[in-house]
Design an enzyme around this catalytic site. Structure first.
Site, PDB file in Angstrom:
ATOM      1  N   LYS A  41       0.734  -0.927  -0.257  1.00 16.67           N
ATOM      2  CA  LYS A  41      -0.158  -0.002  -0.079  1.00 16.67           C
ATOM      3  C   LYS A  41       0.782   1.334   0.094  1.00 16.67           C
ATOM      4  O   LYS A  41       0.589   2.338  -0.394  1.00 16.67           O
ATOM      5  CB  LYS A  41      -0.882  -0.021   1.317  1.00 16.67           C
ATOM      6  CG  LYS A  41      -1.813  -1.299   1.564  1.00 16.67           C
ATOM      7  CD  LYS A  41      -2.267  -1.028   2.879  1.00 16.67           C
ATOM      8  CE  LYS A  41      -3.107  -2.201   3.466  1.00 16.67           C
ATOM      9  NZ  LYS A  41      -3.633  -2.017   4.478  1.00 16.67           N
ATOM     10  N   GLU A  97       7.970   2.615  -5.862  1.00 14.38           N
ATOM     11  CA  GLU A  97       7.986   2.070  -4.281  1.00 14.38           C
ATOM     12  C   GLU A  97       8.030   3.160  -3.381  1.00 14.38           C
ATOM     13  O   GLU A  97       8.435   4.293  -3.836  1.00 14.38           O
ATOM     14  CB  GLU A  97       9.344   1.154  -4.282  1.00 14.38           C
ATOM     15  CG  GLU A  97       9.002  -0.435  -4.233  1.00 14.38           C
ATOM     16  CD  GLU A  97       8.402  -0.564  -2.735  1.00 14.38           C
ATOM     17  OE1 GLU A  97       7.550   0.146  -2.106  1.00 14.38           O
ATOM     18  OE2 GLU A  97       8.544  -1.830  -2.143  1.00 14.38           O
ATOM     19  N   ASP A  98       7.560   2.915  -2.259  1.00 14.79           N
ATOM     20  CA  ASP A  98       7.643   4.079  -1.247  1.00 14.79           C
ATOM     21  C   ASP A  98       9.162   4.010  -0.598  1.00 14.79           C
ATOM     22  O   ASP A  98       9.792   4.884  -0.819  1.00 14.79           O
ATOM     23  CB  ASP A  98       6.818   3.581  -0.157  1.00 14.79           C
ATOM     24  CG  ASP A  98       6.662   2.306   0.580  1.00 14.79           C
ATOM     25  OD1 ASP A  98       7.206   1.317  -0.163  1.00 14.79           O
ATOM     26  OD2 ASP A  98       6.163   1.819   1.430  1.00 14.79           O
ATOM     27  N   ILE A  99       9.641   2.563  -0.262  1.00 20.00           N
ATOM     28  CA  ILE A  99      11.109   2.818   0.184  1.00 20.00           C
ATOM     29  C   ILE A  99      11.714   1.293   0.147  1.00 20.00           C
ATOM     30  O   ILE A  99      11.165   0.489  -0.049  1.00 20.00           O
ATOM     31  CB  ILE A  99      10.697   3.086   1.962  1.00 20.00           C
ATOM     32  CG1 ILE A  99      12.058   3.326   2.622  1.00 20.00           C
ATOM     33  CG2 ILE A  99       9.791   1.885   2.520  1.00 20.00           C
ATOM     34  CD1 ILE A  99      11.844   3.760   3.900  1.00 20.00           C
ATOM     35  N   ASP A 101      14.538  -0.936   1.550  1.00 17.73           N
ATOM     36  CA  ASP A 101      15.175  -1.196   3.003  1.00 17.73           C
ATOM     37  C   ASP A 101      16.315  -1.898   2.807  1.00 17.73           C
ATOM     38  O   ASP A 101      17.360  -1.671   2.212  1.00 17.73           O
ATOM     39  CB  ASP A 101      14.073  -1.463   3.852  1.00 17.73           C
ATOM     40  CG  ASP A 101      14.479  -1.858   5.380  1.00 17.73           C
ATOM     41  OD1 ASP A 101      15.898  -1.554   5.635  1.00 17.73           O
ATOM     42  OD2 ASP A 101      13.857  -2.202   6.328  1.00 17.73           O
ATOM     43  N   GLY A 103      16.188  -4.081   0.150  1.00 11.47           N
ATOM     44  CA  GLY A 103      16.153  -4.361  -1.125  1.00 11.47           C
ATOM     45  C   GLY A 103      15.524  -5.732  -1.818  1.00 11.47           C
ATOM     46  O   GLY A 103      15.422  -5.940  -2.959  1.00 11.47           O
ATOM     47  N   THR A 105      12.425  -6.651  -1.625  1.00 10.23           N
ATOM     48  CA  THR A 105      11.100  -6.679  -2.086  1.00 10.23           C
ATOM     49  C   THR A 105      11.317  -6.202  -3.566  1.00 10.23           C
ATOM     50  O   THR A 105      10.677  -6.570  -4.690  1.00 10.23           O
ATOM     51  CB  THR A 105      10.499  -5.624  -1.430  1.00 10.23           C
ATOM     52  OG1 THR A 105      10.078  -5.889  -0.285  1.00 10.23           O
ATOM     53  CG2 THR A 105       8.833  -5.349  -2.163  1.00 10.23           C
ATOM     54  N   LYS A 129      17.149   3.051   2.272  1.00  8.77           N
ATOM     55  CA  LYS A 129      17.916   3.260   3.589  1.00  8.77           C
ATOM     56  C   LYS A 129      19.062   2.590   2.946  1.00  8.77           C
ATOM     57  O   LYS A 129      19.321   1.471   3.276  1.00  8.77           O
ATOM     58  CB  LYS A 129      17.403   2.358   4.683  1.00  8.77           C
ATOM     59  CG  LYS A 129      16.110   2.919   5.199  1.00  8.77           C
ATOM     60  CD  LYS A 129      15.459   2.152   6.317  1.00  8.77           C
ATOM     61  CE  LYS A 129      14.130   2.378   6.673  1.00  8.77           C
ATOM     62  NZ  LYS A 129      13.514   1.679   7.561  1.00  8.77           N
ATOM     63  N   ASP A 157       3.795   3.618   6.754  1.00 10.47           N
ATOM     64  CA  ASP A 157       3.253   3.433   7.944  1.00 10.47           C
ATOM     65  C   ASP A 157       4.243   2.762   9.046  1.00 10.47           C
ATOM     66  O   ASP A 157       5.095   2.073   8.721  1.00 10.47           O
ATOM     67  CB  ASP A 157       2.027   2.346   7.729  1.00 10.47           C
ATOM     68  CG  ASP A 157       2.523   0.926   7.515  1.00 10.47           C
ATOM     69  OD1 ASP A 157       3.267   0.741   6.868  1.00 10.47           O
ATOM     70  OD2 ASP A 157       2.073   0.097   8.301  1.00 10.47           O
TER      71      ASP A 157
HETATM   72  P1  IMP Z   1      12.914  -4.395   1.941  1.00 14.15           P
HETATM   73  O1  IMP Z   1      12.151  -5.590   1.163  1.00 14.15           O
HETATM   74  O2  IMP Z   1      13.473  -4.754   2.888  1.00 14.15           O
HETATM   75  O3  IMP Z   1      13.432  -3.461   0.919  1.00 14.15           O
HETATM   76  O4  IMP Z   1      11.518  -3.883   2.404  1.00 14.15           O
HETATM   77  C1  IMP Z   1      10.819  -2.777   1.887  1.00 14.15           C
HETATM   78  C2  IMP Z   1       9.427  -2.872   2.466  1.00 14.15           C
HETATM   79  O5  IMP Z   1       9.464  -2.849   3.764  1.00 14.15           O
HETATM   80  C3  IMP Z   1       8.827  -1.506   1.958  1.00 14.15           C
HETATM   81  O6  IMP Z   1       8.239  -1.560   0.851  1.00 14.15           O
HETATM   82  C4  IMP Z   1       7.898  -1.019   3.229  1.00 14.15           C
HETATM   83  O7  IMP Z   1       6.737  -1.389   2.912  1.00 14.15           O
HETATM   84  C5  IMP Z   1       8.653  -1.630   4.569  1.00 14.15           C
HETATM   85  N1  IMP Z   1       9.386  -0.705   5.155  1.00 14.15           N
HETATM   86  C6  IMP Z   1      10.869  -0.753   5.213  1.00 14.15           C
HETATM   87  N2  IMP Z   1      11.224   0.166   6.047  1.00 14.15           N
HETATM   88  C7  IMP Z   1      10.122   1.144   6.195  1.00 14.15           C
HETATM   89  C8  IMP Z   1      10.104   2.178   7.134  1.00 14.15           C
HETATM   90  O8  IMP Z   1      10.872   2.833   7.587  1.00 14.15           O
HETATM   91  N3  IMP Z   1       8.832   2.865   7.308  1.00 14.15           N
HETATM   92  C9  IMP Z   1       7.659   2.189   6.602  1.00 14.15           C
HETATM   93  N4  IMP Z   1       7.810   0.956   5.739  1.00 14.15           N
HETATM   94  C10 IMP Z   1       9.193   0.422   5.832  1.00 14.15           C
HETATM   95 MG    MG Z   2       6.561  -1.086   0.007  1.00 16.17          MG
END
Ligand code: IMP
Ligand code: MG
Length: 195
Positions: A41, A97-99, A101, A103, A105, A129, A157
């Site tokens: 979302k 994508e929003d963020i 983290d 990587g 996802t 990040k 969120d």
């Molecule tokens: P990744 O697969 O670790 O890169 O995680 C990515 C997903 O984790 C993002 O699409 C967010 O939904 C969630 N996420 C990671 N860090 C944050 C944050 O600081 N705030 C909110 N959602 C986050």
């Molecule tokens: Mg996300």
């Protein structure tokens, strides 16, 4: 509970989104059919603002994923919850994508969308990040790099809260600590009631 502390202001976000939209519009041009794929979302507000600032033809799709694990800890395993509805074969795809983290996802999404045989797949993320990266994944259009902290607002969120804040903020650790202290303070009372 107090409001999250501002990390990136509404004005900074709006300026950056406008700059990204201009770059994307210039680099894709009018001849290509661009499909923006928003990741639900968290990307819904970013996607809405970015899409309206583009000056080239574009269509919108959504995809939903969930990562295994609970709370704010990602295990790295990603599961597809909802695929794109439209046909993206031979079209230019931009993942929004929003963020980013760890990587995981984004890396999973690139592979997933490539299996639909699009003309190209690129990535756009509002926040990254960098120091948390566990996999190498390219962000073609990036809004902001931030440190290792949990951020909320502008779609992001914490336990479904604060998605609609106009800015990106940090949830103060003291908020959770306060909640813990308050809960702890109630224990003697609960035990007294039970006794
Ligand atoms: P990744 O697969 O670790 O890169 O995680 C990515 C997903 O984790 C993002 O699409 C967010 O939904 C969630 N996420 C990671 N860090 C944050 C944050 O600081 N705030 C909110 N959602 C986050
Ligand atoms: Mg996300």
């Amino acid at each position: 509970m107090s409001l999250p502390v501002v990390l990136i202001s509404e004005e900074e976000i709006q300026q950056r989104v406008a700059a990204l939209a201009e770059r994307i519009s210039n680099e894709y041009g009018d001849d290509d059919e661009l499909v923006l794929v928003g990741v639900l979302k968290g990307s819904f507000i970013f996607l809405a603002d970015l899409a309206r600032k583009l000056t080239i033809p574009r269509t919108i799709e959504f995809i939903a994923v969930s990562s295994y694990g609970s709370g704010s800890k990602s295990t790295g395993a990603v599961r597809l919850v909802m695929d794109v509805r439209g046909n993206i074969e031979d079209k230019h795809v931009l993942i929004v994508e929003d963020i980013v983290d760890t990587g995981h996802t984004l890396k999973y999404l690139i592979g997933m969308l490539e299996s639909h045989r699009p003309a190209s797949v690129k990535t756009c993320a509002l926040v990254r990040k960098a120091e948390r990266a566990e996999v190498d994944v390219n962000v073609d259009y990036l809004g902001f790099d931030i440190g290792d902290e949990w951020v909320v607002g502008y779609g992001l969120d914490y336990a479904e809260q604060n998605r609609t804040l106009p800015y990106i903020g940090v949830v103060k650790p003291t908020d959770e600590f306060d909640a813990f202290i308050h809960a702890a303070a109630l224990w003697p009372l609960l035990r007294w009631i039970q006794a």
